[in-house]
Design an enzyme around this catalytic site. Structure first.
Site, PDB file in Angstrom:
ATOM      1  N   ASP A   1     -55.740  80.703 -12.459  1.00 14.20           N
ATOM      2  CA  ASP A   1     -54.793  80.571 -11.347  1.00 14.20           C
ATOM      3  C   ASP A   1     -54.944  79.167 -10.768  1.00 14.20           C
TER       4      ASP A   1
ATOM      5  N   GLU B   1     -43.832  81.342  -9.825  1.00 17.99           N
ATOM      6  CA  GLU B   1     -43.256  81.214  -8.488  1.00 17.99           C
ATOM      7  C   GLU B   1     -42.390  82.461  -8.344  1.00 17.99           C
TER       8      GLU B   1
ATOM      9  N   THR C   1     -39.307  90.813 -14.622  1.00 17.26           N
ATOM     10  CA  THR C   1     -38.723  91.469 -13.445  1.00 17.26           C
ATOM     11  C   THR C   1     -37.367  92.102 -13.765  1.00 17.26           C
ATOM     12  N   ASP C   2     -37.038  93.161 -13.045  1.00 18.94           N
ATOM     13  CA  ASP C   2     -35.711  93.780 -13.219  1.00 18.94           C
ATOM     14  C   ASP C   2     -34.593  92.876 -12.697  1.00 18.94           C
ATOM     15  N   GLU C   3     -34.971  91.815 -11.938  1.00 19.41           N
ATOM     16  CA  GLU C   3     -33.939  90.931 -11.376  1.00 19.41           C
ATOM     17  C   GLU C   3     -33.184  90.184 -12.471  1.00 19.41           C
TER      18      GLU C   3
ATOM     19  N   TYR D   1     -34.644  81.962  -9.193  1.00 21.85           N
ATOM     20  CA  TYR D   1     -35.846  82.726  -9.589  1.00 21.85           C
ATOM     21  C   TYR D   1     -35.549  83.616 -10.786  1.00 21.85           C
ATOM     22  N   SER D   2     -34.503  84.461 -10.661  1.00 16.56           N
ATOM     23  CA  SER D   2     -34.265  85.413 -11.761  1.00 16.56           C
ATOM     24  C   SER D   2     -33.829  84.687 -13.028  1.00 16.56           C
TER      25      SER D   2
ATOM     26  N   LYS E   1     -36.985  83.495 -14.702  1.00 16.27           N
ATOM     27  CA  LYS E   1     -37.713  84.611 -15.335  1.00 16.27           C
ATOM     28  C   LYS E   1     -36.990  85.082 -16.598  1.00 16.27           C
TER      29      LYS E   1
ATOM     30  N   LYS F   1     -42.721  88.323   1.759  1.00 18.27           N
ATOM     31  CA  LYS F   1     -41.896  89.370   1.153  1.00 18.27           C
ATOM     32  C   LYS F   1     -41.633  90.462   2.193  1.00 18.27           C
ATOM     33  N   LEU F   2     -40.532  91.213   1.999  1.00 13.19           N
ATOM     34  CA  LEU F   2     -40.039  92.100   3.058  1.00 13.19           C
ATOM     35  C   LEU F   2     -41.111  93.012   3.680  1.00 13.19           C
TER      36      LEU F   2
ATOM     37  N   ARG G   1     -33.375  98.470  -2.954  1.00 11.52           N
ATOM     38  CA  ARG G   1     -34.426  98.083  -3.889  1.00 11.52           C
ATOM     39  C   ARG G   1     -35.134  99.362  -4.353  1.00 11.52           C
TER      40      ARG G   1
ATOM     41  N   ASP H   1     -27.103  86.484   5.784  1.00  8.92           N
ATOM     42  CA  ASP H   1     -27.488  87.038   4.490  1.00  8.92           C
ATOM     43  C   ASP H   1     -28.056  85.955   3.577  1.00  8.92           C
TER      44      ASP H   1
ATOM     45  N   GLY I   1     -26.118  84.658  -2.508  1.00  5.97           N
ATOM     46  CA  GLY I   1     -26.156  85.330  -3.819  1.00  5.97           C
ATOM     47  C   GLY I   1     -26.923  86.644  -3.819  1.00  5.97           C
TER      48      GLY I   1
HETATM   49  P1  NAD Z   1     -47.304  86.029  -6.234  1.00  5.95           P
HETATM   50  O1  NAD Z   1     -46.402  84.924  -5.800  1.00  5.95           O
HETATM   51  O2  NAD Z   1     -47.935  86.900  -5.217  1.00  5.95           O
HETATM   52  O3  NAD Z   1     -48.521  85.400  -7.094  1.00  5.95           O
HETATM   53  C1  NAD Z   1     -48.321  84.427  -8.054  1.00  5.95           C
HETATM   54  C2  NAD Z   1     -49.686  83.863  -8.463  1.00  5.95           C
HETATM   55  O4  NAD Z   1     -49.470  82.886  -9.499  1.00  5.95           O
HETATM   56  C3  NAD Z   1     -50.420  83.148  -7.336  1.00  5.95           C
HETATM   57  O5  NAD Z   1     -51.794  83.503  -7.349  1.00  5.95           O
HETATM   58  C4  NAD Z   1     -50.256  81.669  -7.673  1.00  5.95           C
HETATM   59  O6  NAD Z   1     -51.333  80.852  -7.221  1.00  5.95           O
HETATM   60  C5  NAD Z   1     -50.194  81.728  -9.202  1.00  5.95           C
HETATM   61  N1  NAD Z   1     -49.492  80.573  -9.756  1.00  5.95           N
HETATM   62  C6  NAD Z   1     -48.267  80.091  -9.397  1.00  5.95           C
HETATM   63  N2  NAD Z   1     -47.950  79.010 -10.122  1.00  5.95           N
HETATM   64  C7  NAD Z   1     -49.006  78.804 -10.975  1.00  5.95           C
HETATM   65  C8  NAD Z   1     -49.270  77.851 -11.980  1.00  5.95           C
HETATM   66  N3  NAD Z   1     -48.401  76.849 -12.247  1.00  5.95           N
HETATM   67  N4  NAD Z   1     -50.427  77.936 -12.665  1.00  5.95           N
HETATM   68  C9  NAD Z   1     -51.314  78.929 -12.389  1.00  5.95           C
HETATM   69  N5  NAD Z   1     -51.120  79.845 -11.455  1.00  5.95           N
HETATM   70  C10 NAD Z   1     -49.976  79.791 -10.746  1.00  5.95           C
HETATM   71  O7  NAD Z   1     -46.467  86.844  -7.282  1.00  5.95           O
HETATM   72  P2  NAD Z   1     -46.491  88.428  -7.600  1.00  5.95           P
HETATM   73  O8  NAD Z   1     -45.577  89.114  -6.667  1.00  5.95           O
HETATM   74  O9  NAD Z   1     -47.900  88.868  -7.733  1.00  5.95           O
HETATM   75  O10 NAD Z   1     -45.775  88.450  -9.028  1.00  5.95           O
HETATM   76  C11 NAD Z   1     -46.548  88.375 -10.234  1.00  5.95           C
HETATM   77  C12 NAD Z   1     -45.618  88.442 -11.418  1.00  5.95           C
HETATM   78  O11 NAD Z   1     -44.883  89.665 -11.403  1.00  5.95           O
HETATM   79  C13 NAD Z   1     -44.554  87.332 -11.422  1.00  5.95           C
HETATM   80  O12 NAD Z   1     -44.383  86.905 -12.746  1.00  5.95           O
HETATM   81  C14 NAD Z   1     -43.303  88.010 -10.893  1.00  5.95           C
HETATM   82  O13 NAD Z   1     -42.144  87.391 -11.410  1.00  5.95           O
HETATM   83  C15 NAD Z   1     -43.496  89.411 -11.456  1.00  5.95           C
HETATM   84  N6  NAD Z   1     -42.837  90.507 -10.710  1.00  5.95           N
HETATM   85  C16 NAD Z   1     -43.052  90.631  -9.360  1.00  5.95           C
HETATM   86  C17 NAD Z   1     -42.482  91.705  -8.675  1.00  5.95           C
HETATM   87  C18 NAD Z   1     -42.727  91.916  -7.192  1.00  5.95           C
HETATM   88  O14 NAD Z   1     -42.158  92.837  -6.602  1.00  5.95           O
HETATM   89  N7  NAD Z   1     -43.585  91.123  -6.547  1.00  5.95           N
HETATM   90  C19 NAD Z   1     -41.693  92.637  -9.365  1.00  5.95           C
HETATM   91  C20 NAD Z   1     -41.492  92.476 -10.748  1.00  5.95           C
HETATM   92  C21 NAD Z   1     -42.094  91.408 -11.399  1.00  5.95           C
HETATM   93  P1  TYD Z   2     -38.031  90.467  -1.137  1.00 10.94           P
HETATM   94  O1  TYD Z   2     -39.266  91.141  -0.641  1.00 10.94           O
HETATM   95  O2  TYD Z   2     -37.895  88.991  -0.945  1.00 10.94           O
HETATM   96  O3  TYD Z   2     -37.892  90.876  -2.691  1.00 10.94           O
HETATM   97  P2  TYD Z   2     -36.654  90.618  -3.714  1.00 10.94           P
HETATM   98  O4  TYD Z   2     -35.761  89.574  -3.157  1.00 10.94           O
HETATM   99  O5  TYD Z   2     -37.378  90.128  -4.933  1.00 10.94           O
HETATM  100  O6  TYD Z   2     -35.997  91.948  -3.900  1.00 10.94           O
HETATM  101  O7  TYD Z   2     -36.773  91.153  -0.456  1.00 10.94           O
HETATM  102  C1  TYD Z   2     -36.544  92.538  -0.579  1.00 10.94           C
HETATM  103  C2  TYD Z   2     -35.221  92.836   0.098  1.00 10.94           C
HETATM  104  O8  TYD Z   2     -35.348  92.607   1.507  1.00 10.94           O
HETATM  105  C3  TYD Z   2     -34.098  91.919  -0.369  1.00 10.94           C
HETATM  106  O9  TYD Z   2     -32.881  92.671  -0.415  1.00 10.94           O
HETATM  107  C4  TYD Z   2     -34.002  90.851   0.700  1.00 10.94           C
HETATM  108  C5  TYD Z   2     -34.427  91.603   1.962  1.00 10.94           C
HETATM  109  N1  TYD Z   2     -35.131  90.799   2.992  1.00 10.94           N
HETATM  110  C6  TYD Z   2     -34.713  90.858   4.324  1.00 10.94           C
HETATM  111  O10 TYD Z   2     -33.766  91.582   4.679  1.00 10.94           O
HETATM  112  N2  TYD Z   2     -35.395  90.131   5.253  1.00 10.94           N
HETATM  113  C7  TYD Z   2     -36.458  89.330   4.929  1.00 10.94           C
HETATM  114  O11 TYD Z   2     -37.013  88.637   5.833  1.00 10.94           O
HETATM  115  C8  TYD Z   2     -36.873  89.277   3.554  1.00 10.94           C
HETATM  116  C9  TYD Z   2     -38.036  88.412   3.140  1.00 10.94           C
HETATM  117  C10 TYD Z   2     -36.185  90.043   2.627  1.00 10.94           C
END
Ligand code: NAD
Ligand code: TYD
Length: 340
Positions: free
Chosen positions: A34, A85, A126-128, A154-155, A158, A193-194, A218, A276, A279
């Site tokens: 990391d 990211e 991700t499902d996104e 982002y999506s 990915k 995150k939310l 979601r 909002d 996108g």
């Molecule tokens: P997060 O942002 O909490 O953590 C990402 C980690 O990656 C951090 O520890 C960061 O330091 C590290 N990182 C970032 N850039 C890096 C680099 N260049 N080199 C090395 N390390 C690096 O993310 P998360 O929510 O834990 O998501 C993890 C994975 O799961 C991601 O690939 C994301 O796309 C995927 N994912 C997340 C969700 C969700 O709901 N959070 C859902 C589906 C898939």
């Molecule tokens: P988020 O946690 O950013 O996950 P993702 O965009 O990957 O689904 O957001 C979850 C949902 O909540 C999304 O529809 C955007 C919404 N949201 C808010 O309404 N307010 C907030 O401050 C944030 C961060 C997200």
């Protein structure tokens, strides 16, 4: 016994996977790679660092030399790429960083995996990548055959990574699998995150920013169920296959926010509607039939239980949250939400 490189293990899902693996795969060695961006936190790995089956390597997945050195030192059997990211709102502000880390980082990791003859590479997706579903068609779900149709930088990054993994698999016979999971929640979730954002803010009686009308849906999965699915895929998933992961826990954002407020005993009047997201995807919903039929995966935690466990976790781990909610994070919140 396998040596498993877990990239992004200092972030939310990666760290949960580290703890899941140390508990459920006691013979395996876990090497976390990391670069500790704003989303990575060594405090999260404090307990893992006490375990002699765990090693931490600070390296950036886009740095081919550094990654080569880590692979040369550890000679991993399995690589699981969580590093990314991950925040849609940040990708709207700075797409370039997302393309570098999420696409080029994946390429660097796959090249190293090929050079060191890794037996299995798993890409955490991700499902996104499927875009969104309309609210008036509750009969529709994302399957592995749903066309890629991305909405955010982002999506798109990915999805590009997934396509590259598929190309390496076909061109080089690279032993890869891909999973695409719905929204996760649980311990160590970064408070941009939310769910952790509203838990942290509601506890301090601060306003809760809901984007648009709050009707977006979601499909929430407790993070441990995601970790279990990935563990099953690296053991028994078929090379070249994509597996969708989700537990049919669809909720509108407004429902989620109200549920958290009710658990905390806080008033719904804290909810504030803000402009909002550009996108903004309307609805995500996973059909997990393939992973259930092929690998026997089913989720263990229902949303109503998982959300309580999550609120309790943040209560017990206030120090972890306070540590993050200071300094740079405050500047981030002001930048993204002021005047919105
Ligand atoms: P997060 O942002 O909490 O953590 C990402 C980690 O990656 C951090 O520890 C960061 O330091 C590290 N990182 C970032 N850039 C890096 C680099 N260049 N080199 C090395 N390390 C690096 O993310 P998360 O929510 O834990 O998501 C993890 C994975 O799961 C991601 O690939 C994301 O796309 C995927 N994912 C997340 C969700 C969700 O709901 N959070 C859902 C589906 C898939
Ligand atoms: P988020 O946690 O950013 O996950 P993702 O965009 O990957 O689904 O957001 C979850 C949902 O909540 C999304 O529809 C955007 C919404 N949201 C808010 O309404 N307010 C907030 O401050 C944030 C961060 C997200």
């Amino acid at each position: 016994m396998s040596k498993i490189i877990v990239t992004g293990g200092a972030g939310f899902i990666g760290a949960n996977f580290v703890y899941y693996a140390l508990k459920h795969r006691p013979d395996d060695e876990i090497i976390c790679v990391d670069s500790l961006t704003y989303a990575g936190n060594l405090m999260t790995l404090e307990d893992a660092l006490k375990n002699d089956k765990f090693t931490f390597e600070k390296a950036d997945i886009t740095d081919a030399e550094a990654i080569d050195a880590v692979f040369d030192k550890h000679k991993p059997d399995i690589v699981i790429n969580f590093a990314a990211e991950s925040h849609v709102d940040r990708s709207i502000e700075d797409p370039g960083l997302f393309l570098r880390t999420n696409i080029l980082g994946t390429q660097v990791l796959m090249d190293a995996s090929r050079k060191y003859n890794v037996k299995r590479y798993h890409q955490v997706g991700t499902d996104e990548v499927y875009g969104d579903l309309p609210l008036d068609r509750p009969d529709l779900f994302f399957t592995e055959e749903t066309p890629i149709h991305t909405s955010s930088p982002y999506s798109a990054s990915k999805a590009s990574a997934d396509l590259l993994v598929g190309a390496y698999q076909r061109t080089y016979g690279f032993p890869a699998t891909i999973s695409r999971c719905s929204n996760n929640y649980g311990p160590y979730h970064f408070p941009e995150k939310l769910i952790p954002l509203i838990i942290g803010r509601a506890k301090k009686d601060e306003t809760l920013p809901v984007y648009g009308t709050g009707e977006n849906v979601r499909d929430w999965l407790y993070v441990e169920d995601h970790c279990k699915a990935i563990s099953m895929i690296i053991d028994n998933g078929r090379v070249g296959e994509v597996y969708n992961i989700g537990g049919h826990n669809e909720r509108t954002n407004l429902d989620v926010v109200k549920t958290v407020l009710d658990i905390l005993g806080k008033p719904h009047s804290l909810i504030t509607y803000v402009t909002d997201r550009a996108g903004h995807d309307m609805r995500y919903a996973i059909d997990p039939t393939k992973i259930t039929n092929e690998l026997g995966w089913v989720p263990d935690t229902k949303f109503d239980d998982g959300i309580r466990l999550t609120v309790e976790w943040y209560d017990k781990n206030q120090e972890w949250l306070d540590n993050i909610l200071s300094g740079d994070y405050e500047k981030y919140y002001d930048k993204m939400y002021s005047g919105r």
